[in-house]
Enzyme design. Structure first.
Site, mmCIF file in Angstrom:
data_model
loop_
_atom_site.group_PDB
_atom_site.id
_atom_site.type_symbol
_atom_site.label_atom_id
_atom_site.label_comp_id
_atom_site.label_asym_id
_atom_site.label_seq_id
_atom_site.Cartn_x
_atom_site.Cartn_y
_atom_site.Cartn_z
ATOM 1 N N GLU A 202 10.585 -4.326 5.618
ATOM 2 C CA GLU A 202 9.906 -3.646 6.143
ATOM 3 C C GLU A 202 10.368 -4.207 7.320
ATOM 4 O O GLU A 202 10.048 -4.100 9.200
ATOM 5 C CB GLU A 202 8.911 -5.198 6.276
ATOM 6 C CG GLU A 202 9.027 -4.554 4.630
ATOM 7 C CD GLU A 202 8.286 -3.105 4.143
ATOM 8 O OE1 GLU A 202 8.287 -2.021 4.969
ATOM 9 O OE2 GLU A 202 7.280 -3.126 2.953
ATOM 10 N N TYR B 20 0.939 -1.183 0.132
ATOM 11 C CA TYR B 20 0.176 -0.105 0.538
ATOM 12 C C TYR B 20 0.737 1.380 -0.071
ATOM 13 O O TYR B 20 0.281 2.387 0.109
ATOM 14 C CB TYR B 20 -0.658 0.367 1.394
ATOM 15 C CG TYR B 20 -0.325 -0.035 2.277
ATOM 16 C CD1 TYR B 20 0.502 0.821 3.235
ATOM 17 C CD2 TYR B 20 0.567 -1.457 2.831
ATOM 18 C CE1 TYR B 20 1.094 0.727 4.254
ATOM 19 C CE2 TYR B 20 0.799 -1.183 4.114
ATOM 20 C CZ TYR B 20 1.552 -0.564 4.805
ATOM 21 O OH TYR B 20 1.969 -0.573 6.273
#
Length: 156
Positions: A82, A7
């Protein structure tokens, strides 16, 4: 192959998309676009203007993003990229498929489930409490109207 929903900076046209298409990191195949079934807060935070989906189901917006099929090597790369599990945590979330380009078996799986696909998503439950008070977005664009341009890792 696993499904991953991105996203933020890993989407097409965003600053870190280059990592998704670098086969040295593993394989990632674009499958389509979707949005979270539940609402979540999407904030831009920290001194590097990083997008974070806060793991607070039921608050915020249905977040728009992209669905990829990834191999185990790419999943491991994404975990490291991440900062999983410290900065982000990889969890399964229900994603409403909005547009599907994928070919083959995986398409039938979501079609049978009313257009809902379970995908891994990198969200965070480890954030400063003041982030809850930041503006919430329903989609992310590094050069959006918010004026909070993402700072590339190599520029930090």
């Amino acid at each position: 192959m696993a499904h991953v929903f991105v996203y933020g900076t890993l989407k097409k046209g965003q600053p870190n998309y280059k990592y998704m298409i670098n086969t040295a990191n593993g394989l990632a195949k674009f499958q389509g676009r979707g949005r979270t079934v539940e609402k979540y807060p999407l904030v831009i935070a920290g001194k590097y203007n990083i997008p974070y989906m806060l793991n607070i189901p039921g608050t915020g917006h249905h977040i728009a993003g992209e669905i990829y099929s990834v191999d185990e090597q790419m999943l491991q790369f994404l975990d490291e990229f991440e900062g999983c599990p410290d900065m982000y945590q990889r969890t399964l979330m229900r994603i409403q498929v909005v547009e599907w380009e994928g070919k083959g078996g995986t398409g039938e799986a979501w079609a049978a489930a009313d257009g809902i696909l379970e995908c891994f998503v990198y969200s965070t439950a480890t954030y400063p409490p003041e982030w809850v008070g930041l503006p919430y977005y329903d989609s992310y664009d590094s050069s959006g109207k918010h004026g909070l341009s993402y700072v590339l890792r190599e520029s930090r």
